[in-house]
Design an enzyme around this catalytic site. Sequence first.
Site, PDB file in Angstrom:
ATOM      1  CD  GLN A 226      -2.829  -1.167   2.387  1.00  0.00           C
ATOM      2  OE1 GLN A 226      -2.482  -1.880   3.314  1.00  0.00           O
ATOM      3  NE2 GLN A 226      -3.925  -0.435   2.430  1.00  0.00           N
TER       4      GLN A 226
ATOM      5  CG  HIS B 277      -0.613  -5.974   5.505  1.00  0.00           C
ATOM      6  ND1 HIS B 277      -0.580  -5.295   6.712  1.00  0.00           N
ATOM      7  CD2 HIS B 277      -1.787  -5.620   4.922  1.00  0.00           C
ATOM      8  CE1 HIS B 277      -1.681  -4.552   6.837  1.00  0.00           C
ATOM      9  NE2 HIS B 277      -2.424  -4.727   5.748  1.00  0.00           N
TER      10      HIS B 277
ATOM     11  CG  ASN C  91      -3.115  -7.498   8.138  1.00  0.00           C
ATOM     12  OD1 ASN C  91      -3.131  -6.831   9.172  1.00  0.00           O
ATOM     13  ND2 ASN C  91      -3.963  -7.277   7.139  1.00  0.00           N
ATOM     14  CD  GLU C  92      -7.699  -6.920   8.585  1.00  0.00           C
ATOM     15  OE1 GLU C  92      -8.124  -6.044   9.344  1.00  0.00           O
ATOM     16  OE2 GLU C  92      -7.874  -6.881   7.337  1.00  0.00           O
TER      17      GLU C  92
END
Length: 388
Positions: free
Chosen positions: A19, A113, A156-157
């Site tokens: 990102q 991520h 992540n998640e």
Amino acid sequence: MERSFPKGFLWGAAGSAHQTEGNNVASDLWALENRPGTFFADRSGDACDSYHRWPEDLDIVRELGLNSYRFSLEWARIEPAEGRFSNAALAHYRRVIEGCLERGLTPVVTLHHFTSPLWFQQGGGWLSGEAVGRFRRYVRAVLPILGGVEWVCTINEPNLLAMMANLMRDKERTEGVAGAMPPPDQRTADALAAAHLAAREELAGLRSGWTIASQNFEAAEGAVAERDAWARPREDQFLEVAKDDDFVGVQAYTRVIIGKDGALPVPDEARRTLTGWEFHPAALGDAVRYTAARLPGVPILVTENGIATARDAERVEYTRGALAGLHEAMAEGADVRGYLHWSLLDNYEWGSYEPTFGLVSVDRETFQRTLKPSARWLGEIARSGRLD
């Protein structure tokens, strides 16, 4: 009313490699963004050019008065071809870690991520019988650069990753559920759990855990059983994997109301963010309580919380409410070690640059960073350890 947070509490901001860094050309997401007919509105492209501008970003974190920064290592850069590791990429991320330590910032390092190397995805992704071994090999490769790192997030998640696997394969299953995610693909969920446990073995001696997308499922009248059944595959099973972890990351933004037939639409009269989510600052405190009740004895780190808004005063309003709820949950006994705001920068939000979560704006052409008032406001809270 003044609310004080403990001495040594982590105050920080977060971002992820894909990102912010730009030109992550060996990743599966880069290929998806740039394929003909892609459904993404924007490509990540240069993103925020943080691959080169990370010293400036760390300087901003320090100058604000924050004491922590969460970022991710990019597997696709480190292992761009299977079994071939880039010493230059490893050295780059070691420099970022050292940059944090030199500035007195506590690095919170995420190993995965959302993005994976394209070769990994083409080789079956998480459903390949070799997925866990491949991830273990990657973790083993990065272990030497993690000296001085106290907090390592493995994945992540994972619950969102597993739900996205189902969504990508069977989009029609989400019709009529008002943006709530489908249940996870269970094979993907099981593989992610196994990969997390394998990573934990490799990281023995470091403090490690994974981060959960806390969705704050609330029951409509008479729908408690339905709420519980909805939460079980989407969140609870992933929390159970973390029962022996050194910490668990809580990532909360809003809530989802569950009725007799599943997720209900956000009410027309509800206040919304740029992502269409309900404006609900209480989500953070509620998520922490939910997590603490299911994982007694496991410390909690708030690894993401924030709001997509074009109005910075609204960001302050939301964050003030979120921190007040967090403080209340801590006063009730939740063992919370820190708060990392999502995000430091207005970065690429998985298909679009429109949702602005950042404390700092980024010019899309020059990459100039401009601090928002919310950044200085949060920095003052971090310096004082108090929320008025």
